[in-house]
Design an enzyme around this catalytic site. Sequence first.
Site, PDB file in Angstrom:
ATOM      1  N   SER A 214       0.747  -1.154   0.006  1.00 36.56           N
ATOM      2  CA  SER A 214       0.176  -0.147   0.075  1.00 36.56           C
ATOM      3  C   SER A 214       0.855   1.306  -0.016  1.00 36.56           C
ATOM      4  O   SER A 214       0.414   2.346  -0.125  1.00 36.56           O
ATOM      5  CB  SER A 214      -0.993   0.018   1.186  1.00 36.56           C
ATOM      6  OG  SER A 214      -0.239  -0.093   2.407  1.00 36.56           O
TER       7      SER A 214
ATOM      8  N   LYS B 178      -6.389   3.693   8.648  1.00 36.07           N
ATOM      9  CA  LYS B 178      -5.586   4.598   8.015  1.00 36.07           C
ATOM     10  C   LYS B 178      -5.767   6.156   8.152  1.00 36.07           C
ATOM     11  O   LYS B 178      -5.231   7.097   8.481  1.00 36.07           O
ATOM     12  CB  LYS B 178      -4.988   4.231   6.760  1.00 36.07           C
ATOM     13  CG  LYS B 178      -4.299   2.880   6.539  1.00 36.07           C
ATOM     14  CD  LYS B 178      -4.069   2.505   5.093  1.00 36.07           C
ATOM     15  CE  LYS B 178      -3.431   1.167   5.014  1.00 36.07           C
ATOM     16  NZ  LYS B 178      -3.183   0.808   3.472  1.00 36.07           N
TER      17      LYS B 178
END
Length: 802
Positions: free
Chosen positions: A708, A751
């Site tokens: 990611s 996140k």
Amino acid sequence: MQIKDLKNMLLGSMTDVEGPVPATTLEASQQSPPVPDDALIIVPMRGTVLFPQNVSPLVIGRKRSIAAVQLAVSSEKPVGLVMQVRDQDEEPGPDDLHTVGTVAEILRYLTAPDGSHHIICQGVQRFRVREFLQGYPFLVARIEPYEEPEVSSKDIEARVITLKQKALDVLEQTQQAPSELINAIQSITSPALLADLIASYLIVKAEEKQELLVLFNIQERIDKLLELLNYRVEVLKLSNKISEQTQETMGQRQREFVLREQMKAIQKELGEEEGNTAEIEEISKAISAAKMPEEVEKQARKELGRLQHMPDASGEYSMIRAYLDWLTELPWSVASPSVIDIAKAREILNEDHYGLDKIKQRILEFLAVRKLNPNGKSPILCFVGPPGVGKTSLGRSIARATGREFIRASLGGLHDEAEIRGHRRTYIGALPGNIIQSIRKAGTNNPVFMLDEMDKLGSGFQGDPSSALLEVLDPEQNSTFRDNYLAVPFDLSHVMFIGTANVLDSIPVPLRDRMEVIELSGYTLDEKAQIARRYLVGRQLENNGLTAEQCTITDRAIETIIQDYTREAGCRNLEREIGSVFRHVAMRIAEGIAVKKQIDSEQIPGILGPKKFESDVAMRTSVPGVATGLAWTPVGGDILFIEATRVPGNGKLILTGQLGEVMKESAQAALSLVKSRAHELGLNQELFEKNDIHVHVPAGAIPKDGPSAGVAMFTALYSAFSERIVQSDVAMTGEISLRGLVLPVGGIKEKVIAAARAGIKTVMLPARNQRDFEEIPEAVRNSLRFIWLEKVDDALKIAMEK
């Protein structure tokens, strides 16, 4: 004739009754008109039928009947005995009697010492009632007597022989018949007399005897009697067979009892006297009281039998005794009265937890299904989230909302299958597994059972505990869960299992497939502040011996602790820091320095020391080659800085920061993508040939992996070669492909919360992750600007400073 012997025997048996009372009639009977010659005094009888030529004792209890009998005795006249239609009639009238009865002579009239009246009668002949007469204090009726004709034919003789044989069969089965009766049956030649004698002594209902009395035709009477005798013979045979079987069983038990007593005597002489009789009896009662399933009780009784014949000093004695204790103390049939009130459950969840709206909604749906279908196979829940977000306390709230017992078993570090299934009894010190032990401790067979830290199960040469849990957590199998120690099935289908884990990846796929996963992410700043005010402050005040009047803490002070002294998804460290503040205040109050204290944000550094966590903004320097990424960790989300620089060389890629293989591949892919688009991006191609590229991710002691960070690496490399600065308030995440596409990643909610916590203003996410937007808390959504990326070129347009 032998009938006389029966008559004399019966009269002799009555001589023990106190002597005959003078046959004095009642005053009413003295004033009544005389009874005509063609009439007869009628005495109603309850459930009694007297046959001609038979002698029978009768008890007279009603005043009318006593008056009738005394008048008959005084006038030396016979009476007519007629059975009542209904025994409950106290004063029967003409309509309450049968129409056929028996003319009887009163042989003796007696009065017992208790005042009761007795007569001995001998039947003379049948009669039919023509009409009842009025004007008498008792029943009087004109009758039509029946003279029994003398009949003789082959059919009758054959029936008489059969009747005698059947009657003797009945008497043989009875085994208590007097010999005079047997002799009488054998010697009687008159068919009518034989039939009436057998009918008199036959044990049948009074209504059936009345049916025989009504049958004037001798052939029909004998046929009916044979039918009753055949039925009686079969009943007596079956009864005797049952009696013999019972006697055999009783004989076996008596034999066992005698042998057992002899064994006790022998053991006493040998000095091995068996002193566990009371103990055996106590265990036997406990087995009965436990209400075990039939299979389990059979096994328990078998083990009890072994224990009964075993000396106390035997090593196996204590092992069997411990096994029986486990069987009797398990709640086989004990269940908590689980009453599910959805409104109350919602109130309890809101009282115990702040936020977590979707989680609470799913729990309420779970409870609603349980309420509507208590016997259904509802899913097994698994709470997944970072430490300190309230997974275990949610299980306690479910138990409180349903009124069930709560038990918890920690699976962290478990590597022995026997911890789940138990040890076999062949081992010394064997015990059941944690499942059965916890059920016994709870005392009910339907507790809320929390399996904590499922992601930290281990495995070794002792077996795989996660495989043993497959049966426990399968609604199709756990109704017959078999612990190795018990060796009998225990029903776990009523237990409400709830699992917890920090990450899902380490849970085996078959085990994960049996549970419905509910994810709990980290808390935002506002949520932590609310949790601190509602729960943590009050709990820590109580733990440190303070009251709300002695110490208060401002909201600004709580926010300072959250921002500068904790960096976590949950609230455990926050509670510890609040506890440290209150301990400082408690010491000052205990020393007498202060009586009341209010803690404000300015006082926090003096109590807790310098800030433990610098603001992430301070780390974002305005230099080229630095991009801010977003990362997911087992304890929540975090921001990740990607640093890229170029040094003189020949185009090598240098990676540092303890990166995993996938993250290294992301860096190589990002560099390849930048090189392939150098012309489009306005970069000099010679820079890649004359420089080495060094990519570093700070906090090098912490392992990092995952795809990611691809977008952040691409942006950092472009910034390093273009010498343009990436905006400090922009963070990004997403996997990249060599075609420049931005691919979706996981952990979006965690996140984004980490980005908001770090002061980020703009978050760039893969466009295909828009499905996760609704999971982000509303307060966080409102505080950030979201950019959805299809290609990496979109990231450069937003991230780079003008």
